[in-house]
Design an enzyme around this catalytic site. Structure first.
Site, mmCIF file in Angstrom:
data_model
loop_
_atom_site.group_PDB
_atom_site.id
_atom_site.type_symbol
_atom_site.label_atom_id
_atom_site.label_comp_id
_atom_site.label_asym_id
_atom_site.label_seq_id
_atom_site.Cartn_x
_atom_site.Cartn_y
_atom_site.Cartn_z
ATOM 1 N N HIS A 1 5.249 0.703 19.430
ATOM 2 C CA HIS A 1 4.251 1.179 18.455
ATOM 3 C C HIS A 1 4.394 2.694 18.216
ATOM 4 O O HIS A 1 3.458 3.475 18.483
ATOM 5 C CB HIS A 1 2.833 0.825 18.938
ATOM 6 C CG HIS A 1 1.822 0.792 17.832
ATOM 7 N ND1 HIS A 1 0.753 -0.067 17.804
ATOM 8 C CD2 HIS A 1 1.719 1.517 16.690
ATOM 9 C CE1 HIS A 1 0.023 0.142 16.714
ATOM 10 N NE2 HIS A 1 0.604 1.105 16.022
ATOM 11 N N ILE A 2 5.568 3.062 17.697
ATOM 12 C CA ILE A 2 5.851 4.497 17.494
ATOM 13 C C ILE A 2 6.101 4.827 16.029
ATOM 14 O O ILE A 2 6.704 5.858 15.718
ATOM 15 C CB ILE A 2 7.062 4.965 18.351
ATOM 16 C CG1 ILE A 2 8.318 4.117 18.054
ATOM 17 C CG2 ILE A 2 6.711 4.945 19.826
ATOM 18 C CD1 ILE A 2 9.600 4.691 18.669
ATOM 19 N N GLY A 3 5.623 3.963 15.110
ATOM 20 C CA GLY A 3 5.913 4.160 13.684
ATOM 21 C C GLY A 3 5.556 5.537 13.152
ATOM 22 O O GLY A 3 6.281 6.107 12.339
ATOM 23 N N ARG B 1 0.848 -4.532 12.336
ATOM 24 C CA ARG B 1 -0.017 -4.761 13.488
ATOM 25 C C ARG B 1 0.443 -6.020 14.193
ATOM 26 O O ARG B 1 0.944 -6.947 13.545
ATOM 27 C CB ARG B 1 -1.477 -5.004 13.051
ATOM 28 C CG ARG B 1 -2.299 -3.762 12.826
ATOM 29 C CD ARG B 1 -2.624 -3.037 14.142
ATOM 30 N NE ARG B 1 -3.379 -1.824 13.926
ATOM 31 C CZ ARG B 1 -2.859 -0.630 13.636
ATOM 32 N NH1 ARG B 1 -1.565 -0.464 13.536
ATOM 33 N NH2 ARG B 1 -3.643 0.427 13.480
ATOM 34 N N GLU C 1 -0.366 -6.284 22.468
ATOM 35 C CA GLU C 1 0.331 -5.124 23.033
ATOM 36 C C GLU C 1 -0.616 -4.297 23.914
ATOM 37 O O GLU C 1 -1.821 -4.288 23.653
ATOM 38 C CB GLU C 1 0.919 -4.256 21.904
ATOM 39 C CG GLU C 1 -0.110 -3.581 21.019
ATOM 40 C CD GLU C 1 0.540 -2.854 19.837
ATOM 41 O OE1 GLU C 1 1.389 -3.435 19.139
ATOM 42 O OE2 GLU C 1 0.155 -1.686 19.633
ATOM 43 N N GLY D 1 0.861 -1.188 0.000
ATOM 44 C CA GLY D 1 0.000 0.000 0.000
ATOM 45 C C GLY D 1 0.894 1.233 0.000
ATOM 46 O O GLY D 1 2.056 1.183 -0.406
ATOM 47 N N ILE E 1 6.012 -3.464 11.098
ATOM 48 C CA ILE E 1 5.490 -2.153 11.532
ATOM 49 C C ILE E 1 3.983 -2.093 11.272
ATOM 50 O O ILE E 1 3.402 -1.007 11.283
ATOM 51 C CB ILE E 1 6.186 -0.971 10.817
ATOM 52 C CG1 ILE E 1 6.077 -1.095 9.285
ATOM 53 C CG2 ILE E 1 7.623 -0.831 11.263
ATOM 54 C CD1 ILE E 1 6.406 0.197 8.546
HETATM 55 C C1 8YV Z 1 -1.174 4.939 15.363
HETATM 56 C C2 8YV Z 1 -0.942 3.180 13.578
HETATM 57 O O1 8YV Z 1 -0.401 5.875 15.991
HETATM 58 O O2 8YV Z 1 -2.008 4.606 12.044
HETATM 59 C C3 8YV Z 1 -1.887 3.463 12.477
HETATM 60 O O3 8YV Z 1 -2.545 2.519 12.007
HETATM 61 O O4 8YV Z 1 -0.635 2.082 13.862
HETATM 62 C C4 8YV Z 1 -0.317 4.306 14.325
HETATM 63 O O5 8YV Z 1 0.101 5.274 13.420
HETATM 64 C C5 8YV Z 1 -1.683 3.977 16.387
HETATM 65 O O6 8YV Z 1 -2.642 3.120 15.830
HETATM 66 C C6 8YV Z 1 -2.337 4.686 17.554
HETATM 67 O O7 8YV Z 1 -3.388 5.484 17.095
#
Ligand code: 8YV
Length: 328
Positions: A287-289, A240, A269, A156, A238
């Site tokens: 989870h800081i992507g 889920r 998590e 994607g 990165i």
């Molecule tokens: C979010 C993420 O910060 O956008 C997504 O799907 O995984 C992250 O960017 C996280 O889900 C918390 O909202």
């Protein structure tokens, strides 16, 4: 006329809260208290909208208990926390936050790949613990990134942005697997070649996972898939938690069946599988992507735009189930 009422499920940027207050009666959670499912229902009852972060489950039970709810605006591109089928059946709109986080998240995916391949956190722990007494020719020798083969599973927007970084920045050969093949122009922009999942796992030096979480993508990588990977390969998730079987991955890392992994997301998590905490060849981040302040602010403002547009204005910007709008 009275304003519509919304719940903001978690703490948000103060300026976004101020903005939302101009349009809505807002029940905020600036204390950032964890809301149990029952507390979420209690706070959401009678409200027309919810500003969610991607963590709050809006499922059939919540939807049945909150019949006034008309929109769930996720401050995330992923929306596996929303039961879209039930929402659509009940005429509730879901919106997500795509595009604004693409490049930031791709930067992070690449950072995790590099930290994993070059053993950055593992070597830093060694240094910080005072164990560095002498340099050695092979200490923390990792695997190369430039000129190697990058395999992207899930092509994607974010997957393509990672592929571009690999091809143009690091001279990598890029292969990808996706539910559907990209068109020629998109493949050319990423210099990427479509392959089967098995071929990707067998030939990639670095595998990056960027697929959305669905029942079909659960354990996209498990013991059988890890067994196909090269012993020198790395794996980055990165996407889920649940895309990877974390217990199988920890075993493969411990037995050095693959060289290393970089994980930003985890099954269950914020709990992390205990075996992952004890293997050295894995880089772990919480989870800081998408976590840069400008990007998180843009995500929050997009969620706010969706609430404002749908409940008071010209319509939402990024609907997930636009068929709900067609019915109005
Ligand atoms: C979010 C993420 O910060 O956008 C997504 O799907 O995984 C992250 O960017 C996280 O889900 C918390 O909202």
């Amino acid at each position: 006329m009275s304003k519509p009422s919304i719940l903001i499920a978690r703490a948000v940027f103060p300026e976004v809260l101020q903005r939302l207050r101009q349009y809505f009666e807002v029940d905020d959670n600036q204390a950032d208290e964890a809301l149990s499912p029952a507390a979420l229902i209690a706070r959401l009852r009678g409200k027309q909208g919810v500003f969610s972060t991607g963590m709050e489950r809006i499922d059939a039970e919540v939807l049945a208990a909150c019949p006034e709810l008309r929109i769930c605006a996720n401050q995330a591109v992923g929306y596996n926390n929303l039961d879209i089928a039930t929402m659509t059946a009940r005429g509730v709109l879901g919106t997500n936050a795509p595009d604004v986080l693409t490049e930031t998240t791709a930067d992070f995916g690449f950072a995790l790949l590099m930290a994993t391949a070059r053993r950055i956190t593992e070597s830093e722990h060694y240094l910080r613990s005072g164990r560095w007494q002498r340099w050695r020719y092979d200490m923390f020798a990792g695997v190369d990134i430039h000129g190697t083969t990058l395999g992207v599973i899930g092509m994607g927007r974010i997957g393509q942005a990672i592929a571009r970084r690999g091809a143009h920045g690091f001279g990598m050969k890029v292969i990808y697997h996706n539910r559907s093949r990209l068109d020629g122009a998109a493949e050319a922009a990423c210099q990427a070649r479509y392959v089967s999942k098995d071929e990707l796992l067998r030939t990639a030096d670095h595998v990056v996972l960027v697929v959305p979480y669905t029942p079909q993508s659960h354990h996209t990588i498990g013991a059988a898939e890890l067994a196909l990977m090269k012993p020198t390969a790395t794996l980055v998730n990165i996407a889920r938690g649940g895309i990877v079987d974390d217990a199988a991955l920890a075993a493969a890392l411990r037995e050095r069946r693959i060289a290393g992994a970089g994980l930003d997301v985890f099954e269950g998590e914020p709990t992390v599988h205990p075996d992952l905490l004890t293997v050295p060849n894995v880089v772990l981040t919480p989870h800081i992507g998408s976590a840069t302040l400008p990007t998180r602010l843009a995500m929050a403002n997009l969620a706010a735009d969706n609430l404002i547009g749908f409940l008071t204005g010209d319509g939402p910007l990024t609907p997930i189930n636009p068929e709900v709008l067609d019915r109005k």
